[in-house]
Design a protein around this motif. Sequence first.
Motif, PDB file in Angstrom:
ATOM      1  N   PRO A   1      27.888 -26.554 -17.126  1.00 60.35           N
ATOM      2  CA  PRO A   1      28.184 -27.747 -17.944  1.00 60.35           C
ATOM      3  C   PRO A   1      27.127 -28.765 -17.926  1.00 60.35           C
ATOM      4  N   ASP A   2      27.005 -29.451 -18.863  1.00 53.62           N
ATOM      5  CA  ASP A   2      25.879 -30.438 -19.365  1.00 53.62           C
ATOM      6  C   ASP A   2      26.233 -31.856 -18.641  1.00 53.62           C
ATOM      7  N   GLN A   3      27.634 -32.090 -18.468  1.00 55.94           N
ATOM      8  CA  GLN A   3      28.063 -33.303 -18.077  1.00 55.94           C
ATOM      9  C   GLN A   3      28.366 -33.419 -16.689  1.00 55.94           C
ATOM     10  N   PRO A   4      28.603 -34.559 -15.903  1.00 57.21           N
ATOM     11  CA  PRO A   4      28.502 -34.528 -14.437  1.00 57.21           C
ATOM     12  C   PRO A   4      30.056 -33.844 -14.136  1.00 57.21           C
ATOM     13  N   VAL A   5      29.735 -33.099 -13.024  1.00 52.09           N
ATOM     14  CA  VAL A   5      30.876 -32.581 -12.449  1.00 52.09           C
ATOM     15  C   VAL A   5      31.979 -33.492 -11.646  1.00 52.09           C
ATOM     16  N   ARG A   6      33.201 -33.350 -12.064  1.00 57.58           N
ATOM     17  CA  ARG A   6      34.117 -34.081 -11.654  1.00 57.58           C
ATOM     18  C   ARG A   6      34.955 -33.333 -10.401  1.00 57.58           C
ATOM     19  N   LEU A   7      34.737 -33.964  -9.143  1.00 55.53           N
ATOM     20  CA  LEU A   7      35.541 -33.463  -7.954  1.00 55.53           C
ATOM     21  C   LEU A   7      36.964 -34.385  -7.750  1.00 55.53           C
ATOM     22  N   VAL A   8      37.977 -33.749  -8.442  1.00 54.70           N
ATOM     23  CA  VAL A   8      39.199 -34.508  -8.315  1.00 54.70           C
ATOM     24  C   VAL A   8      39.640 -34.498  -6.804  1.00 54.70           C
ATOM     25  N   VAL A   9      40.227 -35.666  -6.190  1.00 52.93           N
ATOM     26  CA  VAL A   9      40.699 -35.621  -4.953  1.00 52.93           C
ATOM     27  C   VAL A   9      42.139 -36.520  -5.347  1.00 52.93           C
ATOM     28  N   PRO A  10      43.188 -35.690  -5.095  1.00 58.53           N
ATOM     29  CA  PRO A  10      44.583 -36.133  -5.142  1.00 58.53           C
ATOM     30  C   PRO A  10      45.023 -37.133  -3.956  1.00 58.53           C
ATOM     31  N   PHE A  11      44.353 -37.866  -3.791  1.00 58.29           N
ATOM     32  CA  PHE A  11      44.674 -38.847  -2.631  1.00 58.29           C
ATOM     33  C   PHE A  11      43.992 -40.261  -3.041  1.00 58.29           C
ATOM     34  N   ALA A  12      44.476 -41.479  -2.460  1.00 52.34           N
ATOM     35  CA  ALA A  12      43.673 -42.484  -2.619  1.00 52.34           C
ATOM     36  C   ALA A  12      42.231 -42.737  -2.033  1.00 52.34           C
ATOM     37  N   ALA A  13      41.442 -43.676  -2.814  1.00 47.13           N
ATOM     38  CA  ALA A  13      40.340 -43.680  -2.270  1.00 47.13           C
ATOM     39  C   ALA A  13      40.066 -44.207  -0.966  1.00 47.13           C
ATOM     40  N   GLY A  14      39.233 -44.005  -0.233  1.00 41.85           N
ATOM     41  CA  GLY A  14      38.986 -44.681   1.125  1.00 41.85           C
ATOM     42  C   GLY A  14      39.724 -44.006   2.263  1.00 41.85           C
ATOM     43  N   GLY A  15      40.580 -42.997   1.914  1.00 40.31           N
ATOM     44  CA  GLY A  15      41.395 -42.233   2.859  1.00 40.31           C
ATOM     45  C   GLY A  15      40.781 -41.294   3.554  1.00 40.31           C
ATOM     46  N   PRO A  16      41.559 -40.414   4.513  1.00 39.53           N
ATOM     47  CA  PRO A  16      40.631 -39.245   5.344  1.00 39.53           C
ATOM     48  C   PRO A  16      40.366 -38.023   4.532  1.00 39.53           C
ATOM     49  N   THR A  17      40.864 -38.120   3.198  1.00 40.19           N
ATOM     50  CA  THR A  17      40.485 -36.941   2.382  1.00 40.19           C
ATOM     51  C   THR A  17      39.410 -37.617   1.719  1.00 40.19           C
TER      52      THR A  17
END
Length: 324
Positions: free
Chosen positions: A27-43
């Motif tokens: 794809p031409d656009q940036p790749v989205r890496l979806v994390v189903p957890f809150a920002a700043g957490g252990p995942t």
Amino acid sequence: MRRRTLAGAALATLATPTVLRAQGTWPDQPVRLVVPFAAGGPTDIPARLIADELSKQLPQRVVVENRTGAGVVVGSDVVAKAPKDGSVFLYTTIAHATLRAIFAKLPFDPIADFTPVTMTGVIPMLMMVNKDLPAKTLQEFIALAKANPGKFDYASTGAGAALHLASELFLKQAGGLKVNHVPYRGSAAAMPDLLSGTVVMMLDVANNALPFVQRGEVRGLAVSSARRLPQLPDLPTFSEAGVPGYEAYTWHMIFAPAGTPPAIVQAMNAATNRVMAMDSVQKRLSDLTMETRSSFTPEATGDFLKAEIAKWEPIIKDAGITAS
């Protein structure tokens, strides 16, 4: 033979990001890496480190997108319904293996709607007890719990979460101990009650639990991995402490939407494995108590997922765990 060798080499070349971009497959656009957890957490923290390094490996920049809600269901659903062109991937945990057993109804199928890409690592757990509890070893805790069925409470980070499942597996393998489950909204909410003795036991991921054990604020009894933690070389594994064969981790995996072209899946797999083999990445993640993985194929990742589903679904059923 030569024709087959050349064909194999051509396929290997096809899977490289440069060729994929040249052919217009990536794809031409940036790749989205979806994390189903809150920002700043252990995942989220490992995901962002890996995304930064993947941006140097792939034709497009990789950006983390946190999509939380209903456990991991909301974020996972975003990826299940995303374009199948390599523009969206899911970075998730052991929670993916428990979805079918915990939720009566899901907007996606955790197996059929995703293509495994690779595993990035596993994070062991530490079993901790209140420091005033008269149990200084795992065997002493087991004896205490057996002598007082239903008297003690243990904490988890939520019903159906990895730490809940790992605790129930321990109780079962330790002889069917009767210890009451008290769910909290995360480790930060549970820890004050463990420190005060309101609950007497908690399993937590090692990167969360480590500082409390090192400072002596709680007593560590065992680590859930097959090997001892470098940061706590005197803390035994569960097997060493008297529960043979007990192992429990939270793991991190990358998935693509089902139907993503195999060449893109292979390219993402190869790029991620290169990142996970980097000394700098391994060092930073080891500091977070993650044991990195850098050689999983998509097929091996899928096999591991199926084995985890087979391991945890009976635990979930026996404990009567459902989505809260």
